[in-house]
Design an enzyme around this catalytic site. Structure first.
Site, PDB file in Angstrom:
ATOM      1  CG  ASP A 500      -2.089   0.888   1.158  1.00 54.10           C
ATOM      2  OD1 ASP A 500      -2.298   1.501   0.090  1.00 54.10           O
ATOM      3  OD2 ASP A 500      -2.817   1.002   2.154  1.00 54.10           O
ATOM      4  CD  GLU A 503      -0.260   5.427  -4.009  1.00 51.69           C
ATOM      5  OE1 GLU A 503      -1.042   4.464  -4.108  1.00 51.69           O
ATOM      6  OE2 GLU A 503       0.247   5.767  -2.923  1.00 51.69           O
ATOM      7  CG  ASP A 576      -7.823   4.950   0.326  1.00 45.76           C
ATOM      8  OD1 ASP A 576      -7.687   3.717   0.385  1.00 45.76           O
ATOM      9  OD2 ASP A 576      -6.978   5.747   0.744  1.00 45.76           O
TER      10      ASP A 576
END
Length: 965
Positions: A500, A503, A576
């Site tokens: 997670d 990015e 999300d």
């Protein structure tokens, strides 16, 4: 929560105002390109510089204003792929070329010059009908098929290339004064970012002649079909942590695949723009107008009436490296793309089951209670997940000693129930000299650097953190080693990984991410490779899980950030999302887009990650998620608990029913994944507009029948073909064509309503494979849904009631809260499990059933794939079963589909259901490979035209036949 010594880190650091994220108006390279292109400076190809090599044909192009040459390389690649590369001929330093995405060096086919003069050059690979026509002044490339231009490159003159500059500190004083504003005027959220070599952006346009329908470019919370972009708006590909992202928006979110497909009747094309820097894509479809095609070799100037879609790609840095996938069919394009970037990894079977996740399950007792809750309420599940709170102060590869004092015992309890555990591992590493992972990475120089040479430091969940440089092969090798059982204390072979925040997410950083002038391995600036950072973490994680089993076991890794080729390493989800009906609805086109761009193993958080779903929404989300490839419920830490049994008995029953339907269909899902793995076919696909229909149909009648159910319906032919008006092919074909066109006109009210619905709701229909069509209910309090069943010569069966409808019509389906509109295509065979266990592991030896849905001709085909569900023996030792089911003339046959595979299974087919059998049989017998015939008891329902065979014992892996007389 842990702190960085000064402030506490909370979800509020991630849930920032969306205004911090840029649009085109404040993206510097977009503004520069638009300003410069308005001046209309053009490039010219210097065809006297042409050289023909073994792999490519090369020549120079030059800008009339700068006079600086660029090197252009044209490649023909096996499988009808062309590659175009444009780079500085003599850059001050090498420009970044994306490594590791292509599975291997593409096999090239030597290009042959078939026509050449002072102003043009025509190349062919000698295979197929495609030619590459290069015009010198202004520079343009046309792809020509059957004397028709299907794609033009730089026809709008939008080729743009910013040349690298001498670093500012090395220039003369006068040059510094003149150029300082250019070199330093890059800002990330009001922070000046210095790029020593200056701006380096690139751009190029592609015109797709006759194409109106474009798909791809994930990841955006947008419609499946790409929309036209207006002034100052573009599809942005820039991986960002956007908590509760906007929907119906072209902003970049967690992942980027710079790849799109264009479709029209008779041809599908793909454009794969291999660039990992921030990228913007503008799309503009011009309506059908007359325009002139210029003289090109054998193609004479002529007038045409056709639509055209222009696609303008712009990237912040790197080189132009683009692959043109020429199809001509959708399946050809899927194969061409996967030949470059790889197919979907074959997942372990457990990962296709249901996953239960939350931020966070509090401790070992909580995990044990949730696990027991599934058994108590008779709900199957395979995996429970632990978020960041399971660690010691957000230090990954550790356990909170108070909450999880004995993680191995906890995993043993799960393993006894044949279940798994997934834990999180993010790329940021807490700055703590006493934390061994940090200390070892620091010692070896394994962190991303800032532009001054020190370790880049940013804030994330642990507080002040450094970020592993996964672009460095040595870092990936070291990181993979952290998953070894001897290194990762408390881990076992049922523990898998979730990447997670990769990015990468940097709280309080520009747009919540890393500064673009951070420095990676090889001295590359972060701007060059931002979009590939998460790809590399998933790669390293997957390799680590393989290594810990000494290469024997398949990994499971879920990643939030991804790039082209991420399908090789595991699964992806949509990030999300919010517990609202609109996010349930938008998840469908988001997943369809991921699927057709190679990433079949994808899903959305069931129930919505943010907020508290009402019971009806949660039930509907489970019903949709059960028919999506990755099936996980997840929620953020400040939401109410939402285990499936917490919403009352009736809703528990409905959720149980949806999850059990998923488990019943696991043989079908697993077979679909095998097809995706070996043939590149998307698992989840749209059936609206005929995109995955039958554009390659040879007969004109079939084309009319297909075209009548596609949004734009036109017959067209080039000048040197025979006349083909509908009445020129004999009375019977004229009748069939008339029928197809009349059906189109009869359905015009529906088409008009469909276009309005697409305009205001973006609502698609989806299918799981080719056999099942699913229409999730995405509106509250719905009592009826309109379902379009495609195919003028198809028949569709309701999977529950067995009612059937002819294709190419809209049916109104009544829906209660317990209804999932699922239809089986006539002509298909779907394998199922007849008994459901507590998890996939319990179901290994459970018997199978077959749902045989007959076509209008009374036939059906299907396939079945089986292996051990967890190892690589299917690949290395060919330990697998691949069977083919076929039904024709009253005989159902189970035969071998792949003689290379060998796998013993105890499982039997105990139940066969035949849908659409119009006459009650007088006798049913089975014929096994040992030559024995056995009569079979059966039940026939005349009302639904269904034949049911029970209490069979036909081994799934051997040849047999069932005769229905």
């Amino acid at each position: 929560m842990e702190t960085d010594g000064k402030e506490e880190i909370s979800v509020e650091d991630e849930a920032v105002d969306k205004d911090i994220f840029k649009d085109c108006s404040n993206i510097a390279f977009y503004g520069r390109q638009k300003q410069q292109l308005s001046k209309k400076s053009t490039y010219q190809a210097l065809l006297d510089s042409v050289t023909v090599g073994k792999d490519s044909t090369n020549f120079q192009i030059i800008n009339e204003a700068t006079k600086v040459p660029l090197l252009t390389e044209v490649y023909s690649i096996e499988g009808n792929i062309f590659r175009l590369k444009i780079n500085e001929e003599s850059p001050l330093k090498p420009r970044y070329e994306v490594p590791d995405v292509l599975t291997s060096k593409p096999n090239t086919v030597r290009l042959i010059s078939c026509s050449r003069d002072t102003g043009s050059l025509e190349l062919t690979n000698g295979k197929g009908d495609l030619k590459c026509h290069i015009t010198a002044n202004p520079f343009k490339v046309d792809l020509v098929s059957e004397e028709e231009v299907v794609m033009s490159i730089n026809s709008l003159g939008q080729l743009y290339f910013e040349h690298l500059q001498i670093p500012l500190k090395e220039r003369t004083t006068k040059e510094n004064e003149e150029d300082a504003s250019v070199v330093t005027a890059q800002k990330q959220n009001s922070v000046n970012i210095l790029f020593p070599a200056g701006p380096a952006s690139i751009g190029l346009d592609f015109s797709l002649n006759g194409f109106e329908y474009l798909y791809g470019l994930p990841q955006h919370a947008e419609s499946h079909q790409l929309k036209n972009t207006g002034d100052g708006e573009a599809y942005r590909l820039y991986n960002l942590d956007v908590y509760g992202y906007k929907i119906n928006d072209k902003m970049g979110i967690y992942g980027s695949v710079p790849y799109l497909l264009a479709h029209k009747l008779g041809r599908t094309l793909g454009i794969f723009w291999l660039n990992s820097s921030e990228t913007l894509v503008e799309i503009n479809t011009e309506p059908a107008v007359k325009y002139t095609l210029t003289q090109m070799g054998t193609v004479a100037a002529k007038q045409k009436v056709t639509s055209r879609t222009n696609v303008h790609w712009m990237s912040e840095s790197g080189i132009i490296d683009v692959f043109l996938l020429t199809g001509p069919t959708p399946s050809d394009v899927f194969k061409q793309y996967s030949s470059l970037t790889g197919t979907q990894a074959m997942p372990p079977l457990f990962s296709l089951g249901y996953h239960q996740c939350r931020w966070n399950y509090e401790d070992e007792h909580d995990v044990k209670a949730v696990d027991a809750g599934f058994d108590k309420h008779d709900i199957p599940y395979d995996v429970i997940w632990l978020d960041i709170e399971h660690t010691e102060g957000k230090r990954y590869f550790t356990w909170d000693k108070k909450r999880f004092p004995n993680p191995k015992r906890m995993q043993e309890l799960l393993q006894n129930k044949k279940r798994k555990l997934v834990v999180i591992s993010d790329p940021h590493i807490k700055i703590d000299p006493d934390y061994s992972v940090y200390a070892k990475a620091k010692e070896q120089g394994f962190f991303v650097k800032n532009h001054e040479g020190g370790d880049f430091e940013g804030v994330c969940w642990p507080g002040l953190s450094s970020y592993l440089d996964f672009t460095n092969p040595k870092v990936r090798e070291w990181y993979s080693g952290l998953f070894a059982f001897s290194v990762y204390e408390g881990s076992t072979d049922i523990l898998y990984i979730w990447n997670d925040m990769n990015e990468p997410s940097v709280f309080r950083g520009p747009e919540l991410t890393m500064h673009k002038n951070a420095i990676h391995h090889g001295n590359w600036e972060h701007r060059e490779l931002h979009n590939i950072y998460g790809f590399y973490q998933q790669m390293a994680t997957a390799e680590g899980l393989i290594q810990r089993s000494k290469g024997k076991e398949r990994p499971f890794v879920l990643t939030r950030s991804f790039f082209a080729g991420s399908q090789k390493y595991g699964a992806v989800w949509t990030g999300d999302n919010i517990a609202e009906w609109s996010y349930l609805k938008i998840s469908i086109p988001m997943l369809l887009t991921l699927s057709i761009t190679g990433i079949s193993f994808c899903g959305a958080d069931v129930g919505g990650f943010i907020g508290n779903p009402e019971a009806e929404l949660l039930v509907r989300w489970y019903q949709a998620g059960a028919y999506q490839p990755f099936f996980r419920s997840h929620a953020t830490m400040n939401t109410k608990r939402r285990e499936p049994w917490l919403f009352g008995e009736e809703n528990t029953r409905l959720i149980r029913q949806a999850i059990r339907e998923r488990y019943a269909l696991l043989p079908y899902w697993y077979s679909l994944f095998y097809r995706a793995h070996v043939t590149s076919e998307p698992i989840m696909r749209s059936d609206v507009g005929g995109f995955i229909g039958n554009p390659e149909a040879e007969l004109l009648v079939r084309w009319y029948q297909a075209g009548a159910y596609q949004p734009f319906f036109r017959s067209h032919a080039t000048m040197n073909t025979k006349r083909r008006e509908p009445w020129l092919f004999g009375e019977e074909n004229t009748r069939l064509i008339r029928q197809a066109i009349r059906e189109r006109y009869a359905l015009l009210p529906y088409w008009y309503s469909l276009f309005y619905r697409a305009h205001v709701t973006s609502e698609p229909i989806m299918s799981s494979g080719s056999a099942l069509l699913v229409h999730p209910v995405t509106e509250p309090k719905a009592t009826v849904v309109d379902v379009f069943l495609p195919g003028s010569n198809e028949v569709w069966y309701d999977s529950k009631t067995f009612a059937h409808w002819e294709g190419a019509c809209t049916v109104k389906i009544p829906v209660a809260l317990d209804t999932i509109p699922v239809f089986q295509r006539g002509g298909s065979v779907v394998p199922i499990k007849t008994t459901i266990g507590k998890s996939t592991g319990w179901m290994t030896d459970f018997p199978y059933g077959l749902r045989v849905a007959l076509s209008t001709e009374g036939s059906a085909v299907g396939e079945f794939y089986l292996d051990d569900g967890h190892s690589f023996q299917y690949l290395h030792q060919k330990q697998f079963l691949h069977r083919k089911f076929s039904f024709c003339s009253g005989v159902l046959i189970n035969s071998c589909a792949d003689e290379r595979g060998h796998y013993l299974s105890k499982c039997v087919v105990e139940q066969i259901l035949v849908l659409g059998l119009k006459k009650q049989p007088s006798l049913v017998t089975t014929h096994s490979s040992d030559g024995k015939d056995q009569p079979v008891a059966f039940t026939y329902c005349a009302e639904t035209s269904t034949l049911s065979l029970e209490k069979l014992s036909l081994n799934i892996g051997t040849d047999w036949k069932v005769y229905i007389k």
